[in-house]
Write a protein that holds these residues in place. Sequence first.
Motif, mmCIF file in Angstrom:
data_model
loop_
_atom_site.group_PDB
_atom_site.id
_atom_site.type_symbol
_atom_site.label_atom_id
_atom_site.label_comp_id
_atom_site.label_asym_id
_atom_site.label_seq_id
_atom_site.Cartn_x
_atom_site.Cartn_y
_atom_site.Cartn_z
ATOM 1 N N ALA A 190 11.978 55.959 65.297
ATOM 2 C CA ALA A 190 13.391 56.141 65.653
ATOM 3 C C ALA A 190 13.565 57.276 66.659
ATOM 4 N N THR A 191 13.274 56.973 67.910
ATOM 5 C CA THR A 191 13.476 57.947 68.985
ATOM 6 C C THR A 191 14.586 57.425 69.896
ATOM 7 N N MET A 192 15.157 58.313 70.673
ATOM 8 C CA MET A 192 16.201 57.884 71.611
ATOM 9 C C MET A 192 15.625 56.912 72.637
ATOM 10 N N GLU A 193 14.368 57.116 73.014
ATOM 11 C CA GLU A 193 13.724 56.230 73.973
ATOM 12 C C GLU A 193 13.608 54.811 73.416
ATOM 13 N N ASN A 194 13.131 54.707 72.172
ATOM 14 C CA ASN A 194 12.991 53.387 71.548
ATOM 15 C C ASN A 194 14.354 52.740 71.312
ATOM 16 N N LEU A 195 15.334 53.533 70.956
ATOM 17 C CA LEU A 195 16.675 52.998 70.746
ATOM 18 C C LEU A 195 17.252 52.454 72.053
ATOM 19 N N SER A 196 17.049 53.162 73.148
ATOM 20 C CA SER A 196 17.513 52.685 74.454
ATOM 21 C C SER A 196 16.875 51.349 74.809
ATOM 22 N N ARG A 197 15.582 51.256 74.589
ATOM 23 C CA ARG A 197 14.889 50.005 74.907
ATOM 24 C C ARG A 197 15.313 48.875 73.971
ATOM 25 N N TRP A 198 15.505 49.179 72.692
ATOM 26 C CA TRP A 198 15.943 48.182 71.714
ATOM 27 C C TRP A 198 17.286 47.585 72.125
ATOM 28 N N ILE A 199 18.206 48.447 72.547
ATOM 29 C CA ILE A 199 19.515 47.976 73.016
ATOM 30 C C ILE A 199 19.341 47.158 74.287
ATOM 31 N N TRP A 200 18.501 47.630 75.206
ATOM 32 C CA TRP A 200 18.227 46.898 76.452
ATOM 33 C C TRP A 200 17.764 45.469 76.145
#
Length: 76
Positions: free
Chosen positions: A33-43
């Motif tokens: 749960a990192t901001m980077e992974n969250l950004s990509r998940w939303i993408w």
Amino acid sequence: MIVDLGVLEASMEEARDALDHRFLDEINDLGPATMENLSRWIWDRLLPVVPNLFKVSVHRDSSGETCCYWGEDVSA
């Protein structure tokens, strides 16, 4: 029209609902749960609806941090 805003809003709501009131570590395809992974998940969830998606930004209000994801560079 680049994208139907109603369709975009519905897709964003779907992504938000999948994350809302859940432990991020328990979402199978998110990874750590990192901001980077969250950004990509939303993408990954918005890209089928918005094929010309330019950027996804996630902002953490508590610290003022922001992370942006621009997608994979497939031209290389």
